[in-house]
Design a protein around this motif. Structure first.
Motif, short mmCIF file in Angstrom:
data_model
loop_
_atom_site.label_atom_id
_atom_site.label_comp_id
_atom_site.label_asym_id
_atom_site.label_seq_id
_atom_site.Cartn_x
_atom_site.Cartn_y
_atom_site.Cartn_z
N VAL A 375 0.83 -1.21 0.00
CA VAL A 375 0.00 0.00 0.00
C VAL A 375 0.86 1.25 0.00
CG1 VAL A 375 -1.62 1.35 1.37
CG2 VAL A 375 -2.01 -1.08 1.05
N TYR A 376 1.86 1.30 0.87
CA TYR A 376 2.71 2.48 0.93
C TYR A 376 3.54 2.64 -0.35
CZ TYR A 376 1.66 3.81 5.72
OH TYR A 376 1.02 4.26 6.85
N LEU A 377 3.98 1.54 -0.92
CA LEU A 377 4.70 1.61 -2.19
C LEU A 377 3.80 2.18 -3.28
CD1 LEU A 377 7.13 0.97 -4.00
CD2 LEU A 377 6.20 -1.33 -4.28
N THR A 378 2.55 1.73 -3.33
CA THR A 378 1.61 2.22 -4.34
C THR A 378 1.33 3.71 -4.14
OG1 THR A 378 0.58 0.03 -4.46
CG2 THR A 378 -0.66 1.88 -5.37
N LEU A 379 1.10 4.12 -2.89
CA LEU A 379 0.84 5.54 -2.62
C LEU A 379 2.04 6.40 -2.98
CD1 LEU A 379 -1.02 5.37 0.83
CD2 LEU A 379 -2.01 5.69 -1.44
N SER A 380 3.23 5.92 -2.69
CA SER A 380 4.44 6.68 -3.02
C SER A 380 4.62 6.82 -4.53
CB SER A 380 5.66 6.01 -2.40
OG SER A 380 5.57 5.99 -0.99
N LEU A 381 4.39 5.73 -5.26
CA LEU A 381 4.54 5.78 -6.72
C LEU A 381 3.49 6.70 -7.34
CD1 LEU A 381 5.34 2.05 -7.54
CD2 LEU A 381 6.92 3.97 -7.45
N LEU A 382 2.25 6.65 -6.84
CA LEU A 382 1.21 7.53 -7.38
C LEU A 382 1.53 8.99 -7.08
CD1 LEU A 382 -2.05 5.53 -6.49
CD2 LEU A 382 -1.02 5.86 -8.74
N THR A 383 1.99 9.28 -5.87
CA THR A 383 2.35 10.65 -5.52
C THR A 383 3.50 11.15 -6.39
OG1 THR A 383 1.65 10.26 -3.23
CG2 THR A 383 3.06 12.17 -3.64
N SER A 384 4.51 10.31 -6.58
CA SER A 384 5.65 10.69 -7.41
C SER A 384 5.23 10.93 -8.86
CB SER A 384 6.74 9.61 -7.36
OG SER A 384 7.21 9.45 -6.04
N ALA A 385 4.36 10.06 -9.39
CA ALA A 385 3.90 10.23 -10.77
C ALA A 385 3.11 11.52 -10.93
CB ALA A 385 3.05 9.03 -11.19
#
Length: 399
Positions: A375-385
């Motif tokens: 979940v945190y990996l997904t949130l971080s990647l979405l925020t970065s994108a």
């Protein structure tokens, strides 16, 4: 007499074949990469195999089948309903929504507060400038964990009990949290929310068009008033189209707590204020450094055009400073989201707290932690994108 120019036909060079050979530099680089990937894959395979074997030998169950079982514990704060038969999927969904709530609100508030303090560092008022400086130095150097505990003590020990709650109209603030009126949700509120979102999108498109018009003609169109008119007007239009409902759910003092209405728990408020005040101090320094990176000549050029200091900051300085501000700002957004996991220290039921309770009940440590990591990996990647897209759209275009 005409002269004929003879053009000598040149042979088309043949494409050089890539050969994976130890004697070529390119071949060695490919071999190194293949070996590195194979080594990492082998290491992961060995780790997973040994872990599963050790778990079988000790009789420890593994797998994600427990996610379909009832979770059977109470969650103090939730955005979605649940009952005794709700599964662990529901429990993790509650934790995820609670994490998103504090992260999204925290990012918005920290950005606003940090930008104001960063710009205030350049104020001509001595007192305002020093207050902004003191804020940054204080909150940036106090650990976030300690700040969360201090805010939690304020809300649970310093504030009065609900019988003596501080009241302003239908708003209550006490040890039980912050209670406020909430509309009785009907079709009108739904259409108003859709209109509000459409107004935000429309105002953003209008602001971009106005900015391009200013770059081409030097004539400034009113942006703030038009944006407010779009947002408020479309929201009002949706509310009217839905029948203009006027019902409100008002908080009242009950026997044991303040009932009805909507409320923010003291745990949520402590976590939100701690994350906002801490992150805003770093954002303020990022904004300050971005503004400092703009040369003095740009300020002088803006002044020579007759722009006020506020117009110069908004139209000339900040657009150029964004290219310096956005990349480190992305890191602060990621830090705020990940720091929300400290909520477990003050009892806010975020994703990590739900995962810890699940781990204690089921014994599925690897599975519960892997869900949190994913979940945190997904949130971080979405925020970065999203921030990379914003960085590309805000980049200064060369003519």
């Amino acid at each position: 007499m005409s002269q004929t120019t003879m053009i000598e036909a040149r042979p088309i060079p043949s494409r050089k074949r890539r050969s994976i050979s130890w004697n070529s530099r390119e071949g060695r680089s490919v071999i190194y990469q293949v070996v590195a990937i194979a080594s990492v894959a082998t290491l992961i395979w060995l780790l997973v195999r040994n872990t599963l074997r050790n778990m079988r030998e000790r009789g420890i169950q593994s797998g994600y089948d427990f996610m379909g079982q009832p979770f059977g514990f109470d969650v103090s704060e939730t955005m979605i309903p649940y009952d005794v038969m709700s599964t662990y999927w529901t429990a993790f969904s509650i934790g995820l929504l609670n994490t998103l709530k504090v992260a999204v609100i925290g990012i918005v508030l920290a950005t606003i507060l940090g930008t104001l303090i960063g710009v205030g560092r350049f104020s001509s008022n001595f007192l305002a400038r020093k207050i902004c400086y003191g804020y940054v130095e204080f909150f940036r150097n106090v650990p976030i964990y300690l700040q969360l505990l201090i805010w939690y003590i304020v809300f649970t020990e310093v504030l009065p009990p609900f019988e003596e709650a501080w009241q302003a109209g239908h708003f209550y603030l006490s040890k039980g949290g912050f209670s406020f009126p909430w509309p009785v949700w009907k079709l009108g509120q739904t259409l108003a929310l859709i209109g509000l979102l459409a107004g935000v999108v429309g105002s953003w498109l209008y602001a971009r068009k106005a900015s391009k018009h200013f770059d081409l003609t030097g004539q400034q169109k009113p942006v703030l008033l038009v944006s407010l008119a779009l947002i408020v007007g479309l929201a009002l239009l949706g509310w009217l189209a839905g029948g203009a409902p006027t019902g409100w759910n008002l908080p009242v003092k009950g026997t044991f707590q303040i009932e009805e209405g909507a409320a923010f728990s003291p745990e949520f408020l402590a976590l939100l204020l701690g994350l906002v005040t801490y992150t805003a101090s770093f954002i303020a320094e990022i904004v300050r450094s971005g503004i400092s990176s703009v040369s003095l000549g740009q300020h002088e050029a803006a002044a020579s055009l007759g722009l006020s200091k506020r117009q110069s900051m908004r139209l000339v300085v900040l657009p150029q400073a964004l290219r310096v501000i956005i990349p480190p700002l992305t890191s602060q957004y990621l830090n705020l989201t990940k720091n929300s996991s400290l909520a477990v220290a003050i009892g806010y039921p975020d994703l990590v707290s739900i995962a810890n309770t699940t781990l204690n009940q089921t014994g599925r440590a690897i599975e519960a932690l892997s869900i949190v990591m994913l979940v945190y990996l997904t949130l971080s990647l979405l925020t970065s994108a999203l921030m990379n897209w914003f960085n590309a759209s805000a980049a200064i275009q060369e003519r």
